[in-house]
Design a protein around this motif. Structure first.
Motif, PDB file in Angstrom:
ATOM      1  N   ARG A  54       0.853  -1.185   0.000  1.00  0.00           N
ATOM      2  CA  ARG A  54       0.000   0.000   0.000  1.00  0.00           C
ATOM      3  C   ARG A  54       0.890   1.236   0.000  1.00  0.00           C
ATOM      4  O   ARG A  54       1.665   1.459   0.923  1.00  0.00           O
ATOM      5  CB  ARG A  54      -0.918   0.042   1.235  1.00  0.00           C
ATOM      6  N   VAL A  59       5.368   7.397   2.269  1.00  0.00           N
ATOM      7  CA  VAL A  59       5.804   6.077   2.728  1.00  0.00           C
ATOM      8  C   VAL A  59       4.932   5.004   2.089  1.00  0.00           C
ATOM      9  O   VAL A  59       3.925   5.306   1.453  1.00  0.00           O
ATOM     10  CB  VAL A  59       5.731   5.965   4.268  1.00  0.00           C
ATOM     11  N   ARG A  61       3.543   0.754   2.911  1.00  0.00           N
ATOM     12  CA  ARG A  61       3.483  -0.382   3.824  1.00  0.00           C
ATOM     13  C   ARG A  61       3.444  -1.646   2.990  1.00  0.00           C
ATOM     14  O   ARG A  61       2.806  -1.699   1.952  1.00  0.00           O
ATOM     15  CB  ARG A  61       2.224  -0.313   4.689  1.00  0.00           C
ATOM     16  N   SER A  62       4.139  -2.650   3.489  1.00  0.00           N
ATOM     17  CA  SER A  62       4.071  -3.944   2.813  1.00  0.00           C
ATOM     18  C   SER A  62       4.057  -5.032   3.879  1.00  0.00           C
ATOM     19  O   SER A  62       4.507  -4.827   4.998  1.00  0.00           O
ATOM     20  CB  SER A  62       5.256  -4.138   1.866  1.00  0.00           C
ATOM     21  N   GLY A  63       3.514  -6.150   3.506  1.00  0.00           N
ATOM     22  CA  GLY A  63       3.440  -7.283   4.412  1.00  0.00           C
ATOM     23  C   GLY A  63       2.920  -8.477   3.644  1.00  0.00           C
ATOM     24  O   GLY A  63       2.797  -8.442   2.420  1.00  0.00           O
TER      25      GLY A  63
END
Length: 170
Positions: A54, A59, A61-63
């Motif tokens: 995302r 910034v 986010r990753s996961g």
């Protein structure tokens, strides 16, 4: 030039999907005693691990997310995660770099065939084995068999305490 680029890109994604499809099982899914957590109609047949990216202007986010369920539900969820990456992953400088790789990995996992290797890995992560959940010839899972053995052992102990032990309890 642009049309060649998009043709090559479509070819790469098609090849990645084909490789993911071939990596899945061609055999029937294992018979498990666990219902699909999404539809509650079929049993758990497969699992997939997908990357989520995302972008948020500055910034990103990753996961990863592990999906477990019947083949139909996991396939639908995989498409949803890939679609979310497609529309929400690009919105930062790092997201522009990470999103194509996440999409490649997600396309690899779009197959609707069962993947028992990934199911075994995901169940092991939560401390559960595929053998415990598999239904045997007697119609019971390994976990149910252990429960019956424990109950029989408890009844045997009670019978011995009461002095009514017989060969039937051994």
């Amino acid at each position: 030039v642009q049309s060649v680029f998009f043709l090559v890109l479509a070819g790469v994604y098609g090849l990645v999907y084909l490789l993911g499809h071939l990596a899945s099982d061609s055999t029937p899914p294992p018979k498990l005693a666990i219902k699909c957590p999404n539809c509650m109609h079929r049993t758990v047949e497969t699992a997939r691990k997908l990357i989520v990216v995302r972008g948020m202007l500055i910034v990103f986010r990753s996961g990863s997310v592990s999906l477990v369920g019947c083949c139909k539900c996991v396939s639908e969820q995989s498409r949803s995660v890939a679609g979310g990456n497609l529309f929400l992953g690009w919105w930062s400088l790092f997201g522009v770099i990470a999103t194509p790789f996440a999409l490649l990995q997600n396309v690899y996992n779009l197959s609707s065939r069962p993947n028992s290797r990934m199911l075994r890995e995901v169940l092991a992560e939560i401390g559960y084995s595929l053998a415990d959940a598999s239904i045997g010839n007697d119609g019971l899972s390994g976990e149910q068999r252990r429960l019956f053995r424990a109950a029989a052992a408890a009844l045997k102990s009670i019978a011995q305490v009461e002095g009514t032990s017989s060969a039937e309890w051994r």
